[in-house]
Write a protein that holds these residues in place. Sequence first.
Motif, mmCIF file in Angstrom:
data_model
loop_
_atom_site.group_PDB
_atom_site.id
_atom_site.type_symbol
_atom_site.label_atom_id
_atom_site.label_comp_id
_atom_site.label_asym_id
_atom_site.label_seq_id
_atom_site.Cartn_x
_atom_site.Cartn_y
_atom_site.Cartn_z
ATOM 1 N N SER A 205 -6.529 -0.594 -4.014
ATOM 2 C CA SER A 205 -5.206 0.121 -3.342
ATOM 3 C C SER A 205 -4.950 1.251 -3.948
ATOM 4 N N GLN B 106 -8.137 -2.314 3.587
ATOM 5 C CA GLN B 106 -7.417 -2.852 2.516
ATOM 6 C C GLN B 106 -6.501 -3.907 3.075
ATOM 7 N N LEU C 20 0.772 -5.236 2.275
ATOM 8 C CA LEU C 20 0.191 -4.420 1.248
ATOM 9 C C LEU C 20 1.022 -2.898 1.183
ATOM 10 N N TYR C 21 1.297 -2.567 2.436
ATOM 11 C CA TYR C 21 1.929 -1.125 2.819
ATOM 12 C C TYR C 21 3.304 -1.386 3.330
ATOM 13 N N GLN D 280 2.636 -0.169 -1.343
ATOM 14 C CA GLN D 280 1.255 0.653 -1.806
ATOM 15 C C GLN D 280 1.453 1.929 -0.770
#
Length: 322
Positions: free
Chosen positions: A127, A271, A279-280, A287
């Motif tokens: 990441s 990702q 994750l985002y 991230q």
Amino acid sequence: MPDFGFLDHEGRFGAFWYDTEEKITVFLPHQISPIMEGSIAIWKRHGEYEGMPGDKFKYSAEINAAALVTANVNCYMRKDTVKPLAIPRGSYYPRVWRGIPPKHILDSGYNGLTLSDAELKTKTQNSLSAASLFEEMNNLFRSVEPSPLNDAAFGHKVRELLILACTEVEANWRGVYEANKSSSKKPDGTRDYVKLKPLLRLDKWAVRLKNHPDYPPLKPFDGWSDAEGMTTQSLPWYRSYNAVKHDREKEFHRAALGSLIMAMAAIHVLQVSQWGPELYHRFQDNQFSIFETVETPEYEAHEQYILVEAGLYPNKRIMYFG
């Protein structure tokens, strides 16, 4: 008897299995106490008064008994979603997300992928590497506006970033492929990497640029073909990378902004397909990416991982490639 996955009346994931012919264990990860127990004997005593009319004839005693356990905590099983788990309880494909994305800000969704220390380290490194490239892309956007009108614009900086972006894509391809094969054979470029498309469902993800709403959504792996001679040719942005990497003088014009944006989108997709779309998400891993995920694959209840953190089951990697 197999283990089963299901969805409840609010679309939340649950599972159940039988430790003996009589004893049911129900797993409801959205509950404070996610593990509950029951028995078929209780259903046999009270079943004729429970559930929708006809349920006791339409569904097996095992399913009806499990539904009675979930009803005790106001979780109402959608019995039509019950299917045997495709992935054995306690097992998972390494670096391959399976989950149910949150439906709204108060919904946590479901992500059964618990990571080892080594996997957490890989996730962090990946990441951060992706974020570094996204920052470079943001800087480029201060000089060249991302617009379909500028997709054919090319230059040295675009070429440099295209090469970096595609080598990052290759690093992710290789990492996931190596983690999911049992042989020592080295991957043979895109001829092997295309096998990741069904594993990660790469063609089902779509993204868009966060701060440039006029730029159309992107599906960087759409149309990726496993046909002989097409595993590279069917990815235009990756084909352009190969051309400008090996023959800058003749192919310089292919170092185009549109190919670069698509390659960066591929990084984002790789990702989230490994670690999950959260994750985002701002209130989860948070991230950095210049993209946001707008379409995800739909993984059904029976396709979810059950890796219980309490140590009830040892997590076991299973290999996708023989």
